[in-house]
Design a protein around this motif. Structure first.
Motif, PDB file in Angstrom:
ATOM      1  N   ALA A  74       3.835  44.602   8.085  1.00  0.00           N
ATOM      2  CA  ALA A  74       3.982  45.166   9.793  1.00  0.00           C
ATOM      3  C   ALA A  74       3.847  46.160   9.635  1.00  0.00           C
ATOM      4  CB  ALA A  74       5.816  44.345   9.579  1.00  0.00           C
ATOM      5  N   ARG A  75       4.177  46.988   8.220  1.00  0.00           N
ATOM      6  CA  ARG A  75       4.476  48.442   8.606  1.00  0.00           C
ATOM      7  C   ARG A  75       2.932  48.701   8.459  1.00  0.00           C
ATOM      8  NH1 ARG A  75       7.710  52.993   8.034  1.00  0.00           N
ATOM      9  NH2 ARG A  75       6.961  54.674   7.264  1.00  0.00           N
ATOM     10  N   GLY A  76       1.782  47.906   8.532  1.00  0.00           N
ATOM     11  CA  GLY A  76       0.528  48.521   8.466  1.00  0.00           C
ATOM     12  C   GLY A  76       0.129  49.326   7.563  1.00  0.00           C
ATOM     13  N   ALA A  77       1.014  48.411   6.247  1.00  0.00           N
ATOM     14  CA  ALA A  77       0.554  49.694   4.416  1.00  0.00           C
ATOM     15  C   ALA A  77      -0.943  48.983   3.979  1.00  0.00           C
ATOM     16  CB  ALA A  77       2.027  49.026   3.522  1.00  0.00           C
ATOM     17  N   LYS A  78      -1.345  49.933   3.653  1.00  0.00           N
ATOM     18  CA  LYS A  78      -2.409  49.614   2.669  1.00  0.00           C
ATOM     19  C   LYS A  78      -2.325  49.618   1.845  1.00  0.00           C
ATOM     20  CE  LYS A  78      -5.439  50.845   7.151  1.00  0.00           C
ATOM     21  NZ  LYS A  78      -4.703  50.878   7.944  1.00  0.00           N
ATOM     22  N   THR A  79      -1.217  50.670   1.065  1.00  0.00           N
ATOM     23  CA  THR A  79      -1.525  51.068  -0.265  1.00  0.00           C
ATOM     24  C   THR A  79       0.276  51.149  -1.024  1.00  0.00           C
ATOM     25  OG1 THR A  79      -1.045  53.638   0.234  1.00  0.00           O
ATOM     26  CG2 THR A  79      -3.225  52.354  -0.956  1.00  0.00           C
ATOM     27  N   ALA A  94       0.967  39.828  -0.350  1.00  0.00           N
ATOM     28  CA  ALA A  94       0.554  40.994  -0.254  1.00  0.00           C
ATOM     29  C   ALA A  94      -1.166  41.293  -0.006  1.00  0.00           C
ATOM     30  CB  ALA A  94       1.186  41.992  -0.968  1.00  0.00           C
ATOM     31  N   ASP A  95      -1.435  41.539   1.200  1.00  0.00           N
ATOM     32  CA  ASP A  95      -3.269  42.126   1.649  1.00  0.00           C
ATOM     33  C   ASP A  95      -2.962  43.193   1.177  1.00  0.00           C
ATOM     34  OD1 ASP A  95      -5.354  42.237   1.504  1.00  0.00           O
ATOM     35  OD2 ASP A  95      -5.632  41.620   3.851  1.00  0.00           O
ATOM     36  N   THR A  96      -2.303  44.462   0.302  1.00  0.00           N
ATOM     37  CA  THR A  96      -2.688  45.676   0.173  1.00  0.00           C
ATOM     38  C   THR A  96      -2.682  45.968  -1.550  1.00  0.00           C
ATOM     39  OG1 THR A  96      -0.131  45.345   1.178  1.00  0.00           O
ATOM     40  CG2 THR A  96      -0.194  47.451   0.607  1.00  0.00           C
ATOM     41  N   GLU A  97      -3.536  47.736  -0.883  1.00  0.00           N
ATOM     42  CA  GLU A  97      -4.366  47.937  -2.226  1.00  0.00           C
ATOM     43  C   GLU A  97      -2.792  48.251  -3.216  1.00  0.00           C
ATOM     44  OE1 GLU A  97      -6.344  51.184  -4.778  1.00  0.00           O
ATOM     45  OE2 GLU A  97      -6.405  51.620  -2.063  1.00  0.00           O
ATOM     46  N   GLN A  98      -2.330  47.653  -4.368  1.00  0.00           N
ATOM     47  CA  GLN A  98      -1.578  48.151  -5.299  1.00  0.00           C
ATOM     48  C   GLN A  98      -1.911  49.266  -5.962  1.00  0.00           C
ATOM     49  OE1 GLN A  98       0.295  45.225  -7.125  1.00  0.00           O
ATOM     50  NE2 GLN A  98      -0.086  43.277  -5.587  1.00  0.00           N
ATOM     51  N   GLU A 109      -0.491  63.207  -4.152  1.00  0.00           N
ATOM     52  CA  GLU A 109      -1.090  61.374  -4.462  1.00  0.00           C
ATOM     53  C   GLU A 109      -0.111  60.773  -3.673  1.00  0.00           C
ATOM     54  OE1 GLU A 109      -4.231  62.472  -7.872  1.00  0.00           O
ATOM     55  OE2 GLU A 109      -1.837  62.378  -8.287  1.00  0.00           O
ATOM     56  N   LEU A 110       1.301  60.870  -4.682  1.00  0.00           N
ATOM     57  CA  LEU A 110       1.768  60.113  -3.957  1.00  0.00           C
ATOM     58  C   LEU A 110       2.736  60.016  -2.564  1.00  0.00           C
ATOM     59  CD1 LEU A 110       4.772  60.596  -6.829  1.00  0.00           C
ATOM     60  CD2 LEU A 110       3.328  58.760  -6.518  1.00  0.00           C
ATOM     61  N   ASP A 111       2.736  61.486  -1.930  1.00  0.00           N
ATOM     62  CA  ASP A 111       3.371  61.351  -0.415  1.00  0.00           C
ATOM     63  C   ASP A 111       1.797  61.068   0.297  1.00  0.00           C
ATOM     64  OD1 ASP A 111       4.516  62.949   1.558  1.00  0.00           O
ATOM     65  OD2 ASP A 111       2.395  64.223   1.786  1.00  0.00           O
ATOM     66  N   ARG A 112       0.284  60.265  -0.500  1.00  0.00           N
ATOM     67  CA  ARG A 112      -0.342  59.556   0.596  1.00  0.00           C
ATOM     68  C   ARG A 112      -0.391  58.695   0.699  1.00  0.00           C
ATOM     69  NH1 ARG A 112      -4.005  63.734  -1.775  1.00  0.00           N
ATOM     70  NH2 ARG A 112      -4.714  62.604  -3.327  1.00  0.00           N
ATOM     71  N   ILE A 113       0.666  57.780  -0.493  1.00  0.00           N
ATOM     72  CA  ILE A 113       0.625  56.310  -0.167  1.00  0.00           C
ATOM     73  C   ILE A 113       1.961  55.283   0.196  1.00  0.00           C
ATOM     74  CG2 ILE A 113       1.992  54.572  -1.808  1.00  0.00           C
ATOM     75  CD1 ILE A 113       0.972  56.099  -4.301  1.00  0.00           C
ATOM     76  N   ASP A 114       1.250  55.013   1.290  1.00  0.00           N
ATOM     77  CA  ASP A 114       1.859  54.087   2.520  1.00  0.00           C
ATOM     78  C   ASP A 114       3.159  53.290   2.326  1.00  0.00           C
ATOM     79  OD1 ASP A 114      -0.083  54.737   4.483  1.00  0.00           O
ATOM     80  OD2 ASP A 114      -0.693  52.757   3.368  1.00  0.00           O
ATOM     81  N   SER A 115       3.905  53.171   1.017  1.00  0.00           N
ATOM     82  CA  SER A 115       5.086  52.189   0.988  1.00  0.00           C
ATOM     83  C   SER A 115       5.240  51.794  -0.873  1.00  0.00           C
ATOM     84  CB  SER A 115       4.804  50.692   1.447  1.00  0.00           C
ATOM     85  OG  SER A 115       4.654  50.801   2.561  1.00  0.00           O
ATOM     86  N   VAL A 116       6.784  51.804  -1.395  1.00  0.00           N
ATOM     87  CA  VAL A 116       6.682  52.003  -2.484  1.00  0.00           C
ATOM     88  C   VAL A 116       7.816  50.330  -2.386  1.00  0.00           C
ATOM     89  CG1 VAL A 116       8.506  53.228  -2.719  1.00  0.00           C
ATOM     90  CG2 VAL A 116       8.006  52.670  -4.606  1.00  0.00           C
ATOM     91  N   VAL A 117       7.872  49.934  -3.414  1.00  0.00           N
ATOM     92  CA  VAL A 117       8.438  48.734  -3.516  1.00  0.00           C
ATOM     93  C   VAL A 117       9.121  48.649  -5.407  1.00  0.00           C
ATOM     94  CG1 VAL A 117       8.362  45.830  -4.112  1.00  0.00           C
ATOM     95  CG2 VAL A 117       7.186  46.937  -2.127  1.00  0.00           C
ATOM     96  N   THR A 118      10.343  48.459  -5.140  1.00  0.00           N
ATOM     97  CA  THR A 118      11.545  48.839  -6.394  1.00  0.00           C
ATOM     98  C   THR A 118      12.315  47.239  -6.463  1.00  0.00           C
ATOM     99  OG1 THR A 118      13.050  49.648  -5.649  1.00  0.00           O
ATOM    100  CG2 THR A 118      10.685  51.226  -6.431  1.00  0.00           C
TER     101      THR A 118
END
Length: 218
Positions: A74-79, A94-98, A109-118
């Motif tokens: 839903a977020r459109g996160a690719k990474t 998840a169909d997302t690059e981990q 580099e971190l700023d270019r990542i779409d999402s973080v899961v913790t």
């Protein structure tokens, strides 16, 4: 008498009646406000999280992989940035690059990542606060401050307490604690709210009910 001597004299007089280091300190403040059941405490957490403009989701443990996959889609996160100790099954759907958390990753580099899961260390219902302590499933502090979208998983009811004093009893004071009450936000002198200034603009919290899965399996 010099100014230094006068100040030190005042300090000595102020400390004359102070208790010794070994004397236990009596804490008379309330450890929690009100008498709530476990379910009511979790509900209060959800209400206060939403009041701070966090997006709250609820699911059973068995549904967590699908829930996270749907949120990222839903977020459109690719990474998605992944702490080293995060449960691999959580992002299995998840169909997302981990992207693994690396010490050498730069802020750019971190700023270019779409999402973080913790995961989290503990959640405080009365204040709507999530606490991270840098554990393996939470990662370093900066991975939850630089990416613009943070998904935090809270295991309920095990990780939920009513009050800050109860949370402090569970936390190690020497660990790098991050206290999060909603997405990053600040206001200028005219009280115009701006989000994402010193942390993620969007905070999504997943309240995972482990007991629900146990009830289904039993």
């Amino acid at each position: 008498m010099s100014s230094r001597e006068r100040i030190l004299g005042r300090v000595r007089r102020a400390l004359a009646d102070a208790q010794g280091e070994d004397t236990p300190i009596e804490r008379t403040y309330l450890r929690e406000h009100g008498d709530r059941s476990v379910e009511e405490t979790v509900e209060l957490l959800a209400e206060n999280l939403a009041d701070y403009r966090a997006i709250v989701h609820r699911c059973a443990s068995a549904d967590l992989p699908a829930t996270l996959a749907g949120m990222l889609a839903a977020r459109g996160a690719k990474t998605v940035l992944v702490p080293p100790g995060l449960e691999p099954a959580w992002l299995a759907d998840a169909d997302t690059e981990q992207i693994p958390d690396r010490a050498e990753s730069t802020p750019h580099e971190l700023d270019r990542i779409d999402s973080v899961v913790t995961a989290c260390a503990v959640a405080v219902a009365e204040t709507g606060t999530i606490v991270l302590d840098g554990g393996p499933d939470q990662g370093r502090r900066r991975i939850t401050l630089v990416p613009d979208h943070h998904i935090c998983v809270v295991r309920v009811p095990d990780q939920v307490v009513s009050s800050v004093p109860q949370a402090l009893e569970r936390l190690d004071p020497v660990r790098p604690l991050t206290w999060i009450s909603g997405p990053s936000a600040t206001s200028d002198i005219e009280l115009d709210r701006v989000e994402g200034v010193h942390g993620p603009r969007t905070l999504e919290v997943v309240l995972v009910d482990s007991q629900a899965s146990e009830d289904v399996n039993s």
